[in-house]
Design a protein around this motif. Structure first.
Motif, short mmCIF file in Angstrom:
data_model
loop_
_atom_site.label_atom_id
_atom_site.label_comp_id
_atom_site.label_asym_id
_atom_site.label_seq_id
_atom_site.Cartn_x
_atom_site.Cartn_y
_atom_site.Cartn_z
N ASN A 78 0.80 -1.23 0.00
CA ASN A 78 0.00 0.00 0.00
C ASN A 78 0.83 1.28 0.00
O ASN A 78 0.28 2.37 0.18
N TYR A 79 2.14 1.15 -0.16
CA TYR A 79 3.00 2.34 -0.30
C TYR A 79 3.85 2.14 -1.55
O TYR A 79 4.19 1.00 -1.90
N GLU A 107 2.96 -0.06 10.72
CA GLU A 107 1.74 0.28 9.99
C GLU A 107 0.84 1.16 10.87
O GLU A 107 0.76 0.97 12.08
N VAL A 136 2.33 8.63 6.02
CA VAL A 136 1.05 7.95 5.77
C VAL A 136 0.28 8.58 4.62
O VAL A 136 -0.61 7.96 4.05
N MET A 195 0.14 6.50 1.27
CA MET A 195 -0.65 5.28 1.03
C MET A 195 -1.28 5.32 -0.35
O MET A 195 -1.84 6.34 -0.76
N LYS A 235 -6.21 5.07 0.13
CA LYS A 235 -6.45 5.89 1.32
C LYS A 235 -7.46 5.17 2.23
O LYS A 235 -8.19 4.28 1.79
N THR A 283 -10.10 2.18 1.39
CA THR A 283 -9.83 0.85 1.93
C THR A 283 -11.05 0.32 2.70
O THR A 283 -11.47 -0.82 2.51
N THR A 305 -2.81 -0.71 7.79
CA THR A 305 -2.95 -0.05 6.49
C THR A 305 -1.71 -0.14 5.58
O THR A 305 -1.62 0.59 4.60
#
Ligand code: MN
Length: 225
Positions: free
Chosen positions: A32-33, A77, A167, A170, A173, A177, A195
Motif C-alpha cells: 500500500n506504499y 503500519e 502515511v 498510502m 487511502k 480501503t 494499512t
C-alpha cells in the motif's frame, strides 16, 4: 449459557479516556506504499489478508521469537479502528462515522514463509497469522487526534531508523480501503485495519528493541524475546 469449555476472552486495546476497545478482526492491507524503485503501483483493488484477534500483542511486551523461521521481519503500519460496521460503506462517511481512532501496529512477517508462499501460490497465513504477530499500541480516539491523513511513520530497531515514510503516501487511502473491504465482507465494530508499510525493514533477532511511531500517536515498543 453453558459452553463445552470456557469461551476465549475478549481481546482489548486501551483507548485513552474511552472504555477499552474490543478487537473483532484484524484486516491487513498489503503493498500500500510506493516502493523506493517505483515498483509498487496501485493495483485494481487493495490486497488484504486477516490475522486473528488473538494475534494482538500489547504495547511494551516481549514478542517470543516464533518457531520455524529465521527471517522475522517487522512492518510498521498505521492501524485504523472501526466502531461502526456495515456493507457498502460510503467513502465520504468513513472518517466521520466509522473510524473510532488510530493506533501504531507492527505486521510481523515470516519472510522465508512468505517468499515460499508467493513462489508456490500458497496461502499467506503461515507467514502472517502466527501467535503475537500483531503488536498494537493503545488506540488514540479520533476526537483527540482528528482525522489522520498525513504524518511521519517510522520504525527504529535498537535506536536505528529502519523504516521511514509518510502515511500520506498510502496508495489506497483509508476511506477507499474501508469502502472496499465493506464490499467484500460485512465490517463490524471492533475491526482493525493495518494499512500497510512504507519500506522493507530487514530482519530482527532476539534482544532487539523495536520502536514504531506514527506522528501524533502513542509509540509502540516491543522487545524480541
Ligand atoms: Mn504489512
Amino acid at each position: 449459557m453453558n459452553y463445552a469449555f470456557p469461551p476465549a476472552p475478549v481481546v482489548t486495546l486501551d483507548a485513552m479516556s474511552s472504555n477499552p476497545f474490543p478487537v473483532r478482526r484484524i484486516f491487513c492491507i498489503g503493498r500500500n506504499y510506493p516502493a523506493p524503485d517505483g515498483g509498487t503501483a496501485k493495483g485494481e483493488e487493495p490486497i488484504y489478508f486477516i490475522k486473528p484477534a488473538s494475534a494482538i500483542l500489547q504495547n511494551n511486551s516481549v514478542l517470543p521469537y516464533p518457531p520455524g523461521t529465521s527471517a522475522l521481519y517487522p512492518e510498521v503500519e498505521m492501524v485504523v479502528a472501526l466502531h461502526k460496521g456495515g456493507r457498502n460503506i460510503p467513502k465520504d462517511r468513513v472518517d466521520y462515522d466509522y473510524v473510532f481512532g488510530y493506533a501504531v501496529g507492527l505486521d510481523m512477517t515470516l519472510r522465508d514463509a512468505l517468499d515460499a508462499a508467493l513462489e508456490n501460490g500458497l496461502p499467506w497465513e503461515k507467514a502472517k497469522a502466527f501467535d503475537h504477530s500483531a503488536p498494537c499500541s493503545a488506540i488514540t480516539p479520533e476526537f483527540y487526534s482528528g482525522n489522520i491523513a498525513s504524518g511521519l511513520i517510522e520504525l527504529k530497531v535498537n535506536g536505528e531508523v529502519r523504516q521511514s515514510g509518510n502515511v500520506a503516501d498510502m496508495l489506497w487511502k483509508i476511506p477507499e480501503t474501508v469502502h472496499y473491504l465493506s464490499t467484500r465482507v460485512e465490517l463490524f465494530p471492533g475491526d482493525l485495519i493495518y494499512t500497510g508499510t512504507p519500506v522493507d525493514a530487514g530482519p530482527v533477532v532476539k534482544g532487539d528493541v523495536l520502536e514504531a511511531t506514527v506522528a501524533g500517536l502513542e509509540p509502540l515498543i516491543i522487545t524480541i524475546g
